[in-house]
Scaffold this active site. Sequence first.
Site, mmCIF file in Angstrom:
data_model
loop_
_atom_site.group_PDB
_atom_site.id
_atom_site.type_symbol
_atom_site.label_atom_id
_atom_site.label_comp_id
_atom_site.label_asym_id
_atom_site.label_seq_id
_atom_site.Cartn_x
_atom_site.Cartn_y
_atom_site.Cartn_z
ATOM 1 N N TRP A 187 0.868 -1.184 0.000
ATOM 2 C CA TRP A 187 0.000 0.000 0.000
ATOM 3 C C TRP A 187 0.900 1.229 0.000
ATOM 4 O O TRP A 187 1.843 1.307 0.794
ATOM 5 C CB TRP A 187 -0.906 0.046 1.240
ATOM 6 C CG TRP A 187 -1.584 1.388 1.341
ATOM 7 C CD1 TRP A 187 -2.608 1.834 0.576
ATOM 8 C CD2 TRP A 187 -1.231 2.472 2.223
ATOM 9 N NE1 TRP A 187 -2.929 3.131 0.919
ATOM 10 C CE2 TRP A 187 -2.106 3.550 1.927
ATOM 11 C CE3 TRP A 187 -0.269 2.643 3.218
ATOM 12 C CZ2 TRP A 187 -2.034 4.772 2.598
ATOM 13 C CZ3 TRP A 187 -0.199 3.861 3.890
ATOM 14 C CH2 TRP A 187 -1.084 4.909 3.576
ATOM 15 N N GLU A 228 -3.001 -2.868 -2.613
ATOM 16 C CA GLU A 228 -4.152 -2.293 -1.893
ATOM 17 C C GLU A 228 -4.471 -0.874 -2.365
ATOM 18 O O GLU A 228 -3.620 0.012 -2.318
ATOM 19 C CB GLU A 228 -3.831 -2.266 -0.388
ATOM 20 C CG GLU A 228 -4.932 -1.668 0.462
ATOM 21 C CD GLU A 228 -4.567 -1.612 1.948
ATOM 22 O OE1 GLU A 228 -3.421 -1.971 2.313
ATOM 23 O OE2 GLU A 228 -5.438 -1.220 2.746
ATOM 24 N N LYS A 230 -6.896 2.786 -2.309
ATOM 25 C CA LYS A 230 -7.536 3.655 -1.320
ATOM 26 C C LYS A 230 -8.226 4.782 -2.075
ATOM 27 O O LYS A 230 -7.730 5.236 -3.103
ATOM 28 C CB LYS A 230 -6.472 4.194 -0.358
ATOM 29 C CG LYS A 230 -7.048 4.856 0.884
ATOM 30 C CD LYS A 230 -5.960 5.063 1.944
ATOM 31 C CE LYS A 230 -6.520 5.734 3.186
ATOM 32 N NZ LYS A 230 -5.563 5.794 4.285
ATOM 33 N N ASP A 261 -9.688 -3.071 1.289
ATOM 34 C CA ASP A 261 -9.778 -2.600 2.673
ATOM 35 C C ASP A 261 -11.173 -2.001 2.858
ATOM 36 O O ASP A 261 -11.587 -1.106 2.098
ATOM 37 C CB ASP A 261 -8.685 -1.541 2.909
ATOM 38 C CG ASP A 261 -8.627 -1.040 4.347
ATOM 39 O OD1 ASP A 261 -9.698 -0.721 4.907
ATOM 40 O OD2 ASP A 261 -7.515 -0.936 4.901
ATOM 41 N N HIS A 264 -11.666 1.811 2.665
ATOM 42 C CA HIS A 264 -11.001 2.553 1.586
ATOM 43 C C HIS A 264 -11.892 2.914 0.406
ATOM 44 O O HIS A 264 -11.405 3.138 -0.704
ATOM 45 C CB HIS A 264 -9.795 1.757 1.079
ATOM 46 C CG HIS A 264 -8.622 1.826 2.013
ATOM 47 N ND1 HIS A 264 -7.359 1.431 1.658
ATOM 48 C CD2 HIS A 264 -8.525 2.263 3.279
ATOM 49 C CE1 HIS A 264 -6.524 1.604 2.677
ATOM 50 N NE2 HIS A 264 -7.221 2.104 3.677
ATOM 51 N N HIS A 288 -8.681 -6.365 4.090
ATOM 52 C CA HIS A 288 -8.353 -5.645 5.310
ATOM 53 C C HIS A 288 -9.687 -5.320 5.955
ATOM 54 O O HIS A 288 -10.380 -4.391 5.545
ATOM 55 C CB HIS A 288 -7.559 -4.371 5.018
ATOM 56 C CG HIS A 288 -6.092 -4.620 4.918
ATOM 57 N ND1 HIS A 288 -5.154 -3.623 4.845
ATOM 58 C CD2 HIS A 288 -5.398 -5.787 4.912
ATOM 59 C CE1 HIS A 288 -3.945 -4.163 4.786
ATOM 60 N NE2 HIS A 288 -4.068 -5.470 4.822
ATOM 61 N N ASP A 296 -12.379 8.600 9.185
ATOM 62 C CA ASP A 296 -11.429 7.556 9.580
ATOM 63 C C ASP A 296 -11.796 6.224 8.944
ATOM 64 O O ASP A 296 -12.964 5.862 8.895
ATOM 65 C CB ASP A 296 -11.430 7.401 11.100
ATOM 66 C CG ASP A 296 -10.486 6.291 11.529
ATOM 67 O OD1 ASP A 296 -9.307 6.370 11.173
ATOM 68 O OD2 ASP A 296 -10.938 5.329 12.183
ATOM 69 N N ASP A 298 -10.344 3.319 9.985
ATOM 70 C CA ASP A 298 -9.702 2.264 10.784
ATOM 71 C C ASP A 298 -10.234 2.093 12.200
ATOM 72 O O ASP A 298 -9.454 1.906 13.130
ATOM 73 C CB ASP A 298 -8.195 2.538 10.846
ATOM 74 C CG ASP A 298 -7.551 2.510 9.480
ATOM 75 O OD1 ASP A 298 -7.468 1.420 8.913
ATOM 76 O OD2 ASP A 298 -7.170 3.577 8.974
ATOM 77 N N ASP A 328 -7.415 -4.560 9.835
ATOM 78 C CA ASP A 328 -6.690 -3.287 9.757
ATOM 79 C C ASP A 328 -7.468 -2.215 10.520
ATOM 80 O O ASP A 328 -8.410 -1.631 9.976
ATOM 81 C CB ASP A 328 -6.502 -2.877 8.280
ATOM 82 C CG ASP A 328 -5.581 -1.668 8.145
ATOM 83 O OD1 ASP A 328 -5.057 -1.210 9.176
ATOM 84 O OD2 ASP A 328 -5.386 -1.191 7.008
#
Length: 427
Positions: A187, A228, A230, A261, A264, A288, A296, A298, A328
């Site tokens: 990533w 990965e 985003k 993810d 993302h 992920h 955010d 995560d 993640d």
Amino acid sequence: MTHSANSQKAYELAIEKYASMGVDVEQALQRLKSVAISVHCWQGDDVAGFEDNGTALGSGLAVTGNYPGRARTADELRTDLEMAYSLIPGKHRLNLHALYGEFHGPVDRNEIGVEHFQGWMDWAGSNGISLDFNPSYFSHPKANDGFTLSHPDAGIRRFWVDHGIACRKIGAAMGKAQGNACVNNVWVPDGYKDTPADRKAPRERLAASLDAVFAESIDKSYLLDAVECKLFGIGSESYVVGSHEFYMGYAISRDKVLCLDAGHFHPTEVISDKITSTLLYVDELLLHVSRGVRWDSDHVVTFSDELQSIMQEIVRGDYLDRVHIGLDFFDASINRVAAWAIGTRNALKAVLAALLEPTEMLRRYEADGDYTGRLAILEEQKMMPLGAVWDHYCEISGAPAGSQWLEKVRDYETDVLSHRASHTASV
Ligand SMILES: C[C@H](O)[C@H](O)[C@@H](O)C(=O)CO
Ligand SMILES: [Mn+2]
């Protein structure tokens, strides 16, 4: 009746209830045993790592909170991980980032080698844990202007290509030592805060740099390369070089594992709906599993509708052997060992729920056009005794059932974490 006689009774009733829907609980638990979640090392220390290169966390990553007890050394992180694994039923993997090597002095990212991860490999071997790996393209002076593998400066690009090459060698050594492939996930944060004038050149440079990183062919039984995407990060709100389309095309054309993810994508976009599509075109996925909340990406994974949908899609599609499930998230506002336990237990509970679904019945209704029956049974699932089966699985796996794990975390906090010097995480 004693507590364990009660839970045995609850389990037996659950078996009957699921059997009435045509679901075999014992078979579901047998399958669940083989599911290894890749637990991410970076929840344990707020993505700090052990490099001591004087660079704070950046590149769009931010950890908020200052809960005491952050792991400050590899030994502390390993001790915390052992505690976390003891709270999670089953045997799971560890996902390491490159900045968690044991360097004992200044070693730049392009110079890291297997020797810096020998301590992790020895620990993993003696605990029966398999490792996954990630090059670290952030928290470094050469990443501070927001670009790494797509940097306009050829020298900086070369530096990061060399880091990627070094990481593949480390991942391959891990895979060889553990007897199964290490998933090495790339990533990069590269992107612009504001509207770019040239969206094309950075993407061309990123593709060329990735080709250079992956130039050496490595046996897939040792190393699986993943990429990965985003949508945006803090400071890359307007443009991310490695977008979904970029990596989807890259993974398909270069035979790579595609990493999705959960945090993302656009806030209403879900990765559960991407699994069956992407697996038509790539052999394997890395997930992920995360939880986006506003800006955010995560937050700690909860037993959300989307988590359940992700696991349903994996199980319904018979993809447990083609999807690598990683976590993640990073939260410094709560006990970090508890964060691992909550997120990983939830991921497993969702796999179990999916394995206990009467999928054949639902498919029959759907094929017959009986959408009333499909909706009714999907909703009835929500009241099935999943908790009794989960508690039983925890008990037979030697992990605490129900919320008993929390007491163990509280004791660990008193005995171990509270003796660590307090610190303030980045906000
Ligand atoms: C530590 C990062 O979260 C991780 O490498 C990456 O997977 C990511 O999701 C960045 O947003
Ligand atoms: Mn991620």
